[in-house]
Motif scaffolding. Sequence first.
Motif, PDB file in Angstrom:
ATOM      1  N   LYS A 128       0.839  -1.190   0.000  1.00 57.00           N
ATOM      2  CA  LYS A 128       0.000   0.000   0.000  1.00 57.00           C
ATOM      3  C   LYS A 128       0.881   1.248   0.000  1.00 57.00           C
ATOM      4  N   GLU A 129       0.821   1.989  -1.101  1.00 57.07           N
ATOM      5  CA  GLU A 129       1.597   3.224  -1.210  1.00 57.07           C
ATOM      6  C   GLU A 129       0.708   4.407  -0.845  1.00 57.07           C
ATOM      7  N   LEU A 130       1.179   5.217   0.084  1.00 56.71           N
ATOM      8  CA  LEU A 130       0.459   6.412   0.503  1.00 56.71           C
ATOM      9  C   LEU A 130       1.243   7.639   0.059  1.00 56.71           C
ATOM     10  N   SER A 131       0.591   8.794   0.118  1.00 56.34           N
ATOM     11  CA  SER A 131       1.297  10.027  -0.236  1.00 56.34           C
ATOM     12  C   SER A 131       0.885  11.150   0.697  1.00 56.34           C
ATOM     13  N   GLU A 152      16.030  12.322   0.775  1.00 55.22           N
ATOM     14  CA  GLU A 152      16.644  12.083   2.090  1.00 55.22           C
ATOM     15  C   GLU A 152      16.224  13.153   3.096  1.00 55.22           C
ATOM     16  N   ASP A 153      16.170  14.417   2.667  1.00 56.26           N
ATOM     17  CA  ASP A 153      15.733  15.511   3.540  1.00 56.26           C
ATOM     18  C   ASP A 153      14.284  15.306   3.988  1.00 56.26           C
ATOM     19  N   LEU A 154      13.431  14.888   3.063  1.00 57.78           N
ATOM     20  CA  LEU A 154      12.026  14.628   3.406  1.00 57.78           C
ATOM     21  C   LEU A 154      11.905  13.456   4.377  1.00 57.78           C
ATOM     22  N   ARG A 155      12.738  12.449   4.203  1.00 59.40           N
ATOM     23  CA  ARG A 155      12.737  11.313   5.144  1.00 59.40           C
ATOM     24  C   ARG A 155      13.076  11.775   6.554  1.00 59.40           C
ATOM     25  N   LYS A 156      14.113  12.612   6.656  1.00 58.68           N
ATOM     26  CA  LYS A 156      14.541  13.102   7.976  1.00 58.68           C
ATOM     27  C   LYS A 156      13.484  13.999   8.607  1.00 58.68           C
ATOM     28  N   ARG A 157      12.903  14.898   7.823  1.00 58.46           N
ATOM     29  CA  ARG A 157      11.945  15.862   8.368  1.00 58.46           C
ATOM     30  C   ARG A 157      10.605  15.230   8.735  1.00 58.46           C
ATOM     31  N   THR A 158      10.149  14.278   7.940  1.00 57.22           N
ATOM     32  CA  THR A 158       8.812  13.709   8.168  1.00 57.22           C
ATOM     33  C   THR A 158       8.836  12.416   8.975  1.00 57.22           C
ATOM     34  N   LEU A 160       9.027   9.639   7.575  1.00 63.61           N
ATOM     35  CA  LEU A 160       8.426   8.654   6.676  1.00 63.61           C
ATOM     36  C   LEU A 160       9.496   8.053   5.786  1.00 63.61           C
ATOM     37  N   LYS A 161       9.299   6.828   5.365  1.00 64.05           N
ATOM     38  CA  LYS A 161      10.250   6.171   4.465  1.00 64.05           C
ATOM     39  C   LYS A 161       9.901   6.525   3.024  1.00 64.05           C
ATOM     40  N   TYR A 182       5.847  10.077  -1.621  1.00 63.34           N
ATOM     41  CA  TYR A 182       5.238   8.749  -1.645  1.00 63.34           C
ATOM     42  C   TYR A 182       6.024   7.805  -0.743  1.00 63.34           C
ATOM     43  N   TYR A 183       5.284   7.026   0.035  1.00 62.53           N
ATOM     44  CA  TYR A 183       5.910   6.098   0.969  1.00 62.53           C
ATOM     45  C   TYR A 183       4.980   4.898   1.144  1.00 62.53           C
ATOM     46  N   TYR A 184       5.562   3.812   1.619  1.00 62.16           N
ATOM     47  CA  TYR A 184       4.762   2.630   1.891  1.00 62.16           C
ATOM     48  C   TYR A 184       4.308   2.650   3.334  1.00 62.16           C
ATOM     49  N   GLU A 185       3.119   2.112   3.551  1.00 62.87           N
ATOM     50  CA  GLU A 185       2.495   2.179   4.867  1.00 62.87           C
ATOM     51  C   GLU A 185       3.328   1.488   5.932  1.00 62.87           C
TER      52      GLU A 185
END
Length: 186
Positions: A128-131, A152-158, A160-161, A182-185
């Motif tokens: 399941k891909e979420l956004s 990578e910046d979005l991963r650190k800030r949020t 989320l993977k 976009y990330y997986y649940e």
Amino acid sequence: MIEEIYIRLAIDFVSVFILLRLIYYPNYKKMEFFFTFFIFNLTIFFITFLLNTVDISIGAAFGLFAVFSMLRYRTEGISMKDMTYLFLFIAIGMITAILKGSWGELMLFNFLILGFTYALESDFLLKKELSKTILYENIEMIKPENHPALVEDLRKRTGLKVHRISIDEIDFLKDKAVIQAYYYEK
């Protein structure tokens, strides 16, 4: 006719309960449409059951189904998934009310609808891909050559993977961009 409506109504109710509580709610955690889904199903069930007791043509039945399935609330708040669930509740109500086969066939059709819905909603067939829509202020990072660093910046800030992004809007006057992350649940 009275005991038939009770049996059909029980099958319909169990199917709706499974769809609402065991498939829809665990995935979306939204209760705002419970009333709408349940009442739509119940109303469709009773209308089609009553119409099934009188002789109508197959064309009239399909026309009735088209009218009910095309009903759409005129709000922006209803997602495509919620509209699909509304269609499922309409379909279950109609199938349960008009199917001429045995009780086993009726339960089989409802089980197939519920089974396919569950399989598609779970990670059984697809991840399941979420956004998330993100307003991003570091405009230098939106350049194509900086996309790995942006992810990578979005991963650190949020937290989320994030595995991919799309840039929806860029506002150079305000030095901001609207990004879909976009990330997986799980």
